[in-house]
Design an enzyme around this catalytic site. Sequence first.
Site, PDB file in Angstrom:
ATOM      1  N   SER A  71       0.785  -0.972  -0.053  1.00 16.05           N
ATOM      2  CA  SER A  71      -0.023   0.223   0.378  1.00 16.05           C
ATOM      3  C   SER A  71       0.897   1.233   0.030  1.00 16.05           C
ATOM      4  O   SER A  71       2.522   1.161   0.080  1.00 16.05           O
ATOM      5  CB  SER A  71      -1.046   0.114   1.624  1.00 16.05           C
TER       6      SER A  71
ATOM      7  N   ASP B 277      -1.090  -1.822  -4.371  1.00 14.44           N
ATOM      8  CA  ASP B 277      -2.168  -1.653  -3.787  1.00 14.44           C
ATOM      9  C   ASP B 277      -2.700  -0.188  -3.385  1.00 14.44           C
ATOM     10  O   ASP B 277      -2.178   0.550  -2.876  1.00 14.44           O
ATOM     11  CB  ASP B 277      -2.322  -2.351  -2.258  1.00 14.44           C
ATOM     12  N   HIS B 278      -3.958   0.543  -4.240  1.00 20.49           N
ATOM     13  CA  HIS B 278      -4.443   1.718  -3.939  1.00 20.49           C
ATOM     14  C   HIS B 278      -3.102   2.915  -4.367  1.00 20.49           C
ATOM     15  O   HIS B 278      -3.428   3.240  -4.334  1.00 20.49           O
ATOM     16  CB  HIS B 278      -4.881   1.809  -3.123  1.00 20.49           C
TER      17      HIS B 278
ATOM     18  N   ASP C 121      -6.071   3.736  -8.236  1.00 16.30           N
ATOM     19  CA  ASP C 121      -7.379   3.777  -7.401  1.00 16.30           C
ATOM     20  C   ASP C 121      -7.907   5.041  -7.696  1.00 16.30           C
ATOM     21  O   ASP C 121      -7.316   6.801  -6.792  1.00 16.30           O
ATOM     22  CB  ASP C 121      -7.122   3.767  -5.815  1.00 16.30           C
TER      23      ASP C 121
ATOM     24  N   GLU D 222     -10.442   0.976  -9.810  1.00 20.49           N
ATOM     25  CA  GLU D 222     -11.806   0.770  -9.319  1.00 20.49           C
ATOM     26  C   GLU D 222     -12.252   1.768  -9.686  1.00 20.49           C
ATOM     27  O   GLU D 222     -12.388   2.841  -9.990  1.00 20.49           O
ATOM     28  CB  GLU D 222     -11.231   0.776  -7.593  1.00 20.49           C
TER      29      GLU D 222
ATOM     30  N   HIS E 147     -12.979  -1.047   3.730  1.00 28.03           N
ATOM     31  CA  HIS E 147     -11.510  -1.517   4.515  1.00 28.03           C
ATOM     32  C   HIS E 147     -11.680  -1.162   6.466  1.00 28.03           C
ATOM     33  O   HIS E 147     -12.741  -0.706   6.544  1.00 28.03           O
ATOM     34  CB  HIS E 147     -11.209  -0.524   3.214  1.00 28.03           C
TER      35      HIS E 147
ATOM     36  N   HIS F  49     -12.415  -6.309  -2.158  1.00 25.27           N
ATOM     37  CA  HIS F  49     -11.111  -4.992  -1.269  1.00 25.27           C
ATOM     38  C   HIS F  49     -11.787  -5.598   0.234  1.00 25.27           C
ATOM     39  O   HIS F  49     -12.786  -5.332  -0.041  1.00 25.27           O
ATOM     40  CB  HIS F  49     -10.436  -3.325  -1.685  1.00 25.27           C
ATOM     41  N   GLY F  50     -11.444  -4.715   1.270  1.00 28.25           N
ATOM     42  CA  GLY F  50     -12.341  -4.702   2.186  1.00 28.25           C
ATOM     43  C   GLY F  50     -12.179  -6.708   3.175  1.00 28.25           C
ATOM     44  O   GLY F  50     -13.301  -6.578   3.115  1.00 28.25           O
TER      45      GLY F  50
HETATM   46 ZN   LIG Z   1      -8.850  -2.174  -0.662  1.00 25.27          ZN
END
Ligand SMILES: [Zn+2]
Length: 283
Positions: free
Chosen positions: A50, A82-83, A104, A134, A179, A207-208
């Site tokens: 991340s 990630d993101h 993202d 996303e 999340h 996700h989450g």
């Molecule tokens: Zn996520």
Amino acid sequence: MALVTGKELLEDARKRGYAVGAFNANNLEYVQAIIEAAEEEKAPVILQASQGAIKYAGLDHIVAMVKVSAEKATVPVVLHLDHGTDFLQNVRCLRAGFTSLMFDGSSLSFEKNAAITKKIVEIAHACNVPVEAELGKVPQAGQVTREDVEALMTDPEEALKFVEITGIDSLAVAVGSVHAMREQSADLDIDRIKKISELVGIPLVLHGASGVTDEGYKDAIPAGICKINIATELNKACMKAAKEAIAKDPNVIDLRKVLKPGREAMKERVKAKMRLFGTSGKA
Ligand SMILES: [Zn+2]
């Protein structure tokens, strides 16, 4: 083996009806726990970093750690962003050696999100690296009501338009998960997952997922989810074991005595997820 790209892994998951776990790594113990688990389960695996992890450990350190571990491993390992927050962050990670990217743009307008995503897809595909994006928004725990979660869900028709415009390889969908949930209590909209999957024809990403129930995973995977992101659950497992180690010996001064049980606890969680997702034995 050398790091592989996420493209083939997710296509295989889609074809054979399982999901690849994508586990967030923040330091060496996470990397070791995740890759050892994958080896023991004979499972392909995605390690993801991340923005917070990149800030914490440093971009080059993350790439170096994961590369070394992947080269020693006999199972396929992907290093995923990630993101990714913007175009430049994606460029930096592509150059540093990531084998899968994410942009993202879920807080942007549809047009802006699609435009930046398309640009990233162009440069990434030139290097054979796939891109996740996303549409809709998977919110953060504590900031939203169930009504908000529903209002932010991915619209299937919009998803089709987005995939056609951008040429992305996988799509992160907002379908009821949140999340950073600490309990497994998210309520997934399985029909929405099915509808999006049928329309877009590419792997979908959940996700989450630390907040999703075991039943939820079992329904979401045949509906079209091919990548499942797990972060919070590993943090929880690691901290619980570390706190227990400190409680057992309050005078401990050797960090290894605290981190080793943390690493073991994370490894067990990763292995359990791989079995649940149907990834075990697929490498
Ligand atoms: Zn996520």
